[in-house]
Design a protein around this motif. Structure first.
Motif, mmCIF file in Angstrom:
data_model
loop_
_atom_site.group_PDB
_atom_site.id
_atom_site.type_symbol
_atom_site.label_atom_id
_atom_site.label_comp_id
_atom_site.label_asym_id
_atom_site.label_seq_id
_atom_site.Cartn_x
_atom_site.Cartn_y
_atom_site.Cartn_z
ATOM 1 N N LEU A 26 3.408 12.263 20.670
ATOM 2 C CA LEU A 26 2.352 11.572 21.008
ATOM 3 C C LEU A 26 2.788 10.521 22.094
ATOM 4 O O LEU A 26 1.837 10.234 23.026
ATOM 5 N N PHE A 27 3.734 9.678 21.848
ATOM 6 C CA PHE A 27 4.205 8.705 22.486
ATOM 7 C C PHE A 27 4.758 9.290 24.022
ATOM 8 O O PHE A 27 4.692 8.749 25.189
ATOM 9 N N LYS A 28 5.273 10.457 24.078
ATOM 10 C CA LYS A 28 5.738 11.113 25.255
ATOM 11 C C LYS A 28 4.472 11.587 26.372
ATOM 12 O O LYS A 28 4.608 11.272 27.194
ATOM 13 N N ILE A 29 3.703 12.010 25.423
ATOM 14 C CA ILE A 29 2.188 12.255 26.217
ATOM 15 C C ILE A 29 1.361 10.949 26.739
ATOM 16 O O ILE A 29 1.201 11.171 28.111
ATOM 17 N N LEU A 30 1.280 9.761 25.971
ATOM 18 C CA LEU A 30 0.823 8.711 26.384
ATOM 19 C C LEU A 30 1.619 8.190 27.594
ATOM 20 O O LEU A 30 1.177 7.843 28.608
ATOM 21 N N THR A 31 3.004 8.459 27.507
ATOM 22 C CA THR A 31 3.762 7.731 28.654
ATOM 23 C C THR A 31 3.573 8.602 29.943
ATOM 24 O O THR A 31 3.550 8.217 31.163
ATOM 25 N N ASP A 32 3.354 9.941 29.670
ATOM 26 C CA ASP A 32 3.325 10.902 30.789
ATOM 27 C C ASP A 32 1.838 10.396 31.525
ATOM 28 O O ASP A 32 1.668 10.744 32.632
ATOM 29 N N ILE A 33 0.843 10.281 30.644
ATOM 30 C CA ILE A 33 -0.534 9.805 31.250
ATOM 31 C C ILE A 33 -0.301 8.993 32.302
ATOM 32 O O ILE A 33 -1.038 8.834 33.266
ATOM 33 N N PHE A 34 0.460 7.744 31.886
ATOM 34 C CA PHE A 34 0.490 6.575 32.625
ATOM 35 C C PHE A 34 1.605 6.806 33.779
ATOM 36 O O PHE A 34 1.179 6.011 34.932
ATOM 37 N N ARG A 35 2.405 7.793 33.621
ATOM 38 C CA ARG A 35 3.309 8.100 34.633
ATOM 39 C C ARG A 35 2.713 8.772 35.722
ATOM 40 O O ARG A 35 3.156 8.894 37.050
ATOM 41 N N ASN A 36 1.637 9.742 35.491
ATOM 42 C CA ASN A 36 1.156 10.588 36.484
ATOM 43 C C ASN A 36 0.470 9.828 37.422
ATOM 44 O O ASN A 36 -0.735 9.358 37.211
ATOM 45 N N HIS A 37 0.652 10.169 38.625
ATOM 46 C CA HIS A 37 0.108 9.261 39.763
ATOM 47 C C HIS A 37 -0.866 10.201 40.272
ATOM 48 O O HIS A 37 -1.704 9.553 41.200
ATOM 49 N N ASP A 38 -1.041 11.440 39.922
ATOM 50 C CA ASP A 38 -2.060 12.164 40.535
ATOM 51 C C ASP A 38 -3.464 12.128 39.892
ATOM 52 O O ASP A 38 -4.543 12.633 40.495
ATOM 53 N N MET A 39 -3.292 11.422 38.534
ATOM 54 C CA MET A 39 -4.746 11.358 37.877
ATOM 55 C C MET A 39 -5.064 9.705 38.435
ATOM 56 O O MET A 39 -4.663 8.971 38.616
ATOM 57 N N GLY A 40 -6.526 9.678 38.509
ATOM 58 C CA GLY A 40 -7.078 8.432 38.553
ATOM 59 C C GLY A 40 -7.205 7.581 37.360
ATOM 60 O O GLY A 40 -6.990 8.121 36.150
ATOM 61 N N GLY A 41 -7.739 6.501 37.462
ATOM 62 C CA GLY A 41 -7.974 5.463 36.297
ATOM 63 C C GLY A 41 -8.978 6.070 35.457
ATOM 64 O O GLY A 41 -8.638 6.160 34.056
ATOM 65 N N TRP A 42 -10.184 6.807 35.592
ATOM 66 C CA TRP A 42 -10.896 7.245 34.667
ATOM 67 C C TRP A 42 -10.362 8.480 33.908
ATOM 68 O O TRP A 42 -10.767 8.613 32.826
ATOM 69 N N THR A 43 -9.871 9.262 34.808
ATOM 70 C CA THR A 43 -9.193 10.522 34.154
ATOM 71 C C THR A 43 -8.102 10.171 32.968
ATOM 72 O O THR A 43 -8.268 10.657 31.944
ATOM 73 N N LYS A 44 -7.064 9.070 33.269
ATOM 74 C CA LYS A 44 -6.185 8.639 32.444
ATOM 75 C C LYS A 44 -7.089 8.220 31.541
ATOM 76 O O LYS A 44 -6.606 8.335 30.042
ATOM 77 N N ALA A 45 -8.183 7.255 31.369
ATOM 78 C CA ALA A 45 -8.881 6.685 30.310
ATOM 79 C C ALA A 45 -9.436 7.808 29.247
ATOM 80 O O ALA A 45 -9.199 7.607 28.227
ATOM 81 N N LEU A 46 -10.100 8.813 29.928
ATOM 82 C CA LEU A 46 -10.435 9.939 29.113
ATOM 83 C C LEU A 46 -9.584 10.638 28.386
ATOM 84 O O LEU A 46 -9.790 10.821 27.184
ATOM 85 N N TRP A 47 -8.082 10.976 29.033
ATOM 86 C CA TRP A 47 -7.117 11.531 28.249
ATOM 87 C C TRP A 47 -6.730 10.781 27.087
ATOM 88 O O TRP A 47 -6.522 11.309 25.997
ATOM 89 N N ILE A 48 -6.342 9.586 27.256
ATOM 90 C CA ILE A 48 -6.392 8.592 26.155
ATOM 91 C C ILE A 48 -7.025 8.434 25.133
ATOM 92 O O ILE A 48 -6.814 8.718 23.798
ATOM 93 N N ILE A 49 -8.204 8.556 25.462
ATOM 94 C CA ILE A 49 -9.415 8.636 24.329
ATOM 95 C C ILE A 49 -9.473 9.803 23.581
ATOM 96 O O ILE A 49 -9.410 10.007 22.440
#
Length: 135
Positions: A26-49
């Motif tokens: 879970l922490f690995k995926i959360l850090t990968d979401i923040f590290r992914n520069h291809d995603m925009g802010g809204w996409t990251k927020a939706l993945w986190i939710i």
């Protein structure tokens, strides 16, 4: 005598290990979401939710969708860390890419030693040049 059989102890240890493994993933995926520069802010927020509200399904879907990208980002980060370490070692040793102009004392000392061994410098001249270089 205990009322907790040995098999139950092993089962509890397995459950504990799986929970630790789950939190690591879970922490690995959360850090990968923040590290992914291809995603925009809204996409990251939706993945986190999605990962927080439906953790098992969210993590599984994220790994299926972004698994290849996760490994590529990990590899890129490891290569950057390795390159930074190698550059630090080069800078600390004084053998950076600029050579003698960049303060490559090791190269200069090697040249002085070659001159001394070829007889172009006496031991006294070598020592003076070496002291001047290291000062």
């Amino acid at each position: 005598m205990s009322n907790y059989p040995l098999l139950n102890l092993f089962w509890t240890m397995l459950e504990f290990f799986l929970w630790i493994l789950w939190f690591f993933l879970l922490f690995k995926i959360l850090t990968d979401i923040f590290r992914n520069h291809d995603m925009g802010g809204w996409t990251k927020a939706l993945w986190i939710i999605f990962v927080i509200l439906l953790p098992f399904l969210g993590v599984l879907v994220y790994v299926i969708v972004n698994g290849r990208g996760m490994s590529q980002r990990d590899l890129k980060q490891a290569q950057q860390a390795d390159d930074a370490f190698k550059q630090y070692v080069r800078d600390a040793a004084g053998t950076g890419g600029a050579g003698a102009a960049g303060g490559g004392h090791v190269d200069e000392l090697a040249k002085l030693a070659d001159l001394r061994s070829s007889g172009a410098l006496t031991d006294e001249e070598y020592q003076k040049a070496k002291d001047k270089l290291l000062a």
